[in-house]
Write a protein that holds these residues in place. Structure first.
Motif, PDB file in Angstrom:
ATOM      1  N   GLU A 132      30.743 -11.130  16.654  1.00 43.10           N
ATOM      2  CA  GLU A 132      29.825 -12.412  16.295  1.00 43.10           C
ATOM      3  C   GLU A 132      28.643 -11.868  15.180  1.00 43.10           C
ATOM      4  OE1 GLU A 132      30.845 -15.122  16.369  1.00 43.10           O
ATOM      5  OE2 GLU A 132      32.532 -14.966  17.858  1.00 43.10           O
ATOM      6  N   VAL A 133      29.046 -11.042  14.324  1.00 42.20           N
ATOM      7  CA  VAL A 133      28.025 -10.327  13.547  1.00 42.20           C
ATOM      8  C   VAL A 133      27.090 -11.248  12.875  1.00 42.20           C
ATOM      9  CG1 VAL A 133      29.540 -10.062  11.568  1.00 42.20           C
ATOM     10  CG2 VAL A 133      27.631  -8.258  12.092  1.00 42.20           C
ATOM     11  N   TYR A 181      31.448  -1.023  22.037  1.00 40.51           N
ATOM     12  CA  TYR A 181      31.571  -2.679  21.779  1.00 40.51           C
ATOM     13  C   TYR A 181      30.365  -3.350  22.089  1.00 40.51           C
ATOM     14  CZ  TYR A 181      32.795  -7.494  22.261  1.00 40.51           C
ATOM     15  OH  TYR A 181      33.011  -8.658  22.075  1.00 40.51           O
ATOM     16  N   MET A 182      29.816  -4.233  21.220  1.00 39.13           N
ATOM     17  CA  MET A 182      28.455  -4.878  21.474  1.00 39.13           C
ATOM     18  C   MET A 182      28.917  -6.334  20.835  1.00 39.13           C
ATOM     19  SD  MET A 182      26.464  -2.600  22.319  1.00 39.13           S
ATOM     20  CE  MET A 182      25.083  -3.038  22.626  1.00 39.13           C
ATOM     21  N   ASP A 183      28.484  -7.212  21.881  1.00 40.16           N
ATOM     22  CA  ASP A 183      28.747  -8.554  21.577  1.00 40.16           C
ATOM     23  C   ASP A 183      27.437  -9.139  21.326  1.00 40.16           C
ATOM     24  OD1 ASP A 183      29.353 -11.364  21.527  1.00 40.16           O
ATOM     25  OD2 ASP A 183      29.801 -11.479  23.823  1.00 40.16           O
ATOM     26  N   LEU A 184      27.390  -9.862  20.043  1.00 39.47           N
ATOM     27  CA  LEU A 184      25.699 -10.174  19.727  1.00 39.47           C
ATOM     28  C   LEU A 184      25.594 -11.620  20.172  1.00 39.47           C
ATOM     29  CD1 LEU A 184      25.578  -8.763  16.079  1.00 39.47           C
ATOM     30  CD2 LEU A 184      25.221  -7.542  18.230  1.00 39.47           C
ATOM     31  N   LYS A 199      40.166 -12.146  17.580  1.00 35.65           N
ATOM     32  CA  LYS A 199      39.394 -11.038  17.091  1.00 35.65           C
ATOM     33  C   LYS A 199      39.144  -9.950  18.154  1.00 35.65           C
ATOM     34  CE  LYS A 199      36.352 -13.406  15.052  1.00 35.65           C
ATOM     35  NZ  LYS A 199      36.503 -14.599  15.762  1.00 35.65           N
ATOM     36  N   THR A 200      38.459 -10.373  19.104  1.00 40.43           N
ATOM     37  CA  THR A 200      37.818  -9.434  20.352  1.00 40.43           C
ATOM     38  C   THR A 200      38.908  -8.694  20.793  1.00 40.43           C
ATOM     39  OG1 THR A 200      36.178 -10.983  20.540  1.00 40.43           O
ATOM     40  CG2 THR A 200      36.450  -9.189  22.247  1.00 40.43           C
ATOM     41  N   ILE A 226      39.165  -4.571  20.842  1.00 39.53           N
ATOM     42  CA  ILE A 226      39.414  -3.875  22.253  1.00 39.53           C
ATOM     43  C   ILE A 226      40.431  -3.001  22.066  1.00 39.53           C
ATOM     44  CG2 ILE A 226      39.563  -4.188  24.594  1.00 39.53           C
ATOM     45  CD1 ILE A 226      36.620  -4.797  23.761  1.00 39.53           C
ATOM     46  N   ASN A 227      41.598  -3.470  21.619  1.00 38.31           N
ATOM     47  CA  ASN A 227      42.877  -2.602  21.471  1.00 38.31           C
ATOM     48  C   ASN A 227      42.859  -1.428  20.775  1.00 38.31           C
ATOM     49  OD1 ASN A 227      44.157  -4.578  23.281  1.00 38.31           O
ATOM     50  ND2 ASN A 227      45.495  -5.366  21.704  1.00 38.31           N
TER      51      ASN A 227
END
Length: 390
Positions: free
Chosen positions: A76-77, A45-48, A30-31, A35-36
């Motif tokens: 990772e919402v 982009y935020m990684d929770l 998914k990530t 990013i693409n």
């Protein structure tokens, strides 16, 4: 890097929806896809799972106001389910400013938190897309050797693209351990890791079997209700599929319990310590593993609003997979692992009951040929191509 077909679907969804939720198990890719997409338009982009990023977005209204001209991607919402309470107001506010599409992209490792938190309040404001493991159209094409590699290792990118079979199964062993010890406890009631590993392994041994909750409960020394709770959790984490039975009235008794499949063949094999292709061919689970692999690949390409079932009667009439497309057209699909497929009497009886529009036997060879009675033998690659073009 393998180009994922869903990337274009995701871009289309962002062009017509204010927000999109891309769901799939951890490490499925998914990530990378997000990013693409971020490289083609202004994005943040935020990684929770990063504590600092999580703190930055806790006041989500203020965070959005400061970044409203960018696509906001939250990975990772499920770590911040309360943000959905604010989302409706933010989207409606942006609509009044004629900013209607491509505002948010959410990535989640489970279905339940996203679905439960949004409910009906986000109807018309969010689109849900599920990312499946890599399939043979994306990786193998018509190459049988590559297809067998995908079947053995499964469709998680790190497992599939590992340098060796031993590296691949080591990655999958770590994946299973991480889920058991860290990820699953975040989503449900505390379940001992050893108990859940036994349950997961039991499902692998019974790949493709009709659910017998009482049998599983006896072996685990828990109640049938507890088995249902474990199964719900694994299904919500997108690790297990419950294939529902066809129950429309055909004038006879039908099996009414779902069939259970682990959704990634590589995870199935790791749980059973199957490390190479020859070991897989000699293992009792080989037929159920191939059946689950074929079903998951097919369901990864079906058009939206397609429903899937299996058909079974106590008398032995059976169809491994029924696809009911929008509009009511039905395909009956039997799955055989050998290169010289033969149909059982039960398949013909089931087709007489169901009267499908098309009938197929998916087998491990490459050629397409008629088997009589309107049934067509076909490779998995060619059937997936037919389904994708529906």
């Amino acid at each position: 890097m393998i180009k994922r077909r869903i990337e274009e679907k995701l871009k289309d969804a962002l062009r017509r929806s204010a927000s999109v939720a891309l769901m799939g198990p951890r490490q499925i890719g998914k990530t990378t896809i997000a990013i693409n997409i971020s490289e083609s338009k202004p994005s943040i982009y935020m990684d929770l799972e990063n504590r600092l990023d999580l703190e930055k977005v806790k006041d989500f209204k203020s965070f959005h106001d400061a970044n409203r001209k960018s696509l906001i991607i939250l990975d990772e919402v499920q770590k911040l389910p309360e943000l959905f309470m604010e989302l409706r107001g933010i989207i409606d506010q942006e609509r009044r400013k004629d900013n209607r599409y491509g505002l948010f992209l959410f990535l989640g490792s489970a279905s339940m938190d996203l679905l439960q938190q949004s409910g009906e309040s986000l109807a018309g404001r969010i689109s849900y897309i599920e990312l499946y493991p890599i399939d043979i159209l994306e990786y193998a094409g018509g190459n049988v050797e590559a297809m067998n590699m995908l079947w053995l290792r499964g469709g998680f990118p790190e497992s599939l693209l590992a340098v060796s079979d031993s590296d691949s199964i080591a990655w999958r062993d770590d994946f299973i351990k991480t889920y058991l010890e860290r990820d699953i406890p975040q989503f449900g009631p505390r379940i001992p890791a050893a108990t859940l590993e036994r349950f997961w392994t039991m499902l692998a041994h019974n790949q493709g079997s009709v659910l017998n909750a009482s049998h599983l409960a006896r072996n685990l020394e828990v109640s049938g209700v507890t088995i249902g709770r474990y199964l719900d959790l694994m299904t919500d984490l997108l690790l297990v599929r419950r294939l529902q039975p066809w129950t429309a009235n055909v004038g006879k008794r039908l099996i009414r319990s779902p069939k259970i499949y682990l959704r990634d063949s590589g995870i199935t094999h790791a749980l059973l310590t199957i490390g190479d292709y020859n070991s897989l061919l000699g293992h009792p689970v080989v037929g159920g593993s191939w059946e689950g692999f074929v079903i998951e690949n097919i369901l990864g390409v079906v058009p939206s609003r397609t429903q899937s079932f299996y058909y079974g009667s106590p008398g032995g009439a059976e169809i491994d997979l029924i696809l009911e497309f929008a509009g009511g057209k039905k395909w009956a699909i039997e799955i055989k692992r050998n290169s010289s497929p033969k149909l059982s009497k039960g398949f013909h009886i089931a087709c007489e009951d169901l009267k499908p529009d098309r009938m197929f036997v998916v087998y491990s060879g490459k050629d397409t040929f008629p088997m009589g009675g309107g049934v067509m033998a076909i490779s998995l690659f060619d059937l997936m191509t037919e389904v994708l073009n529906q």
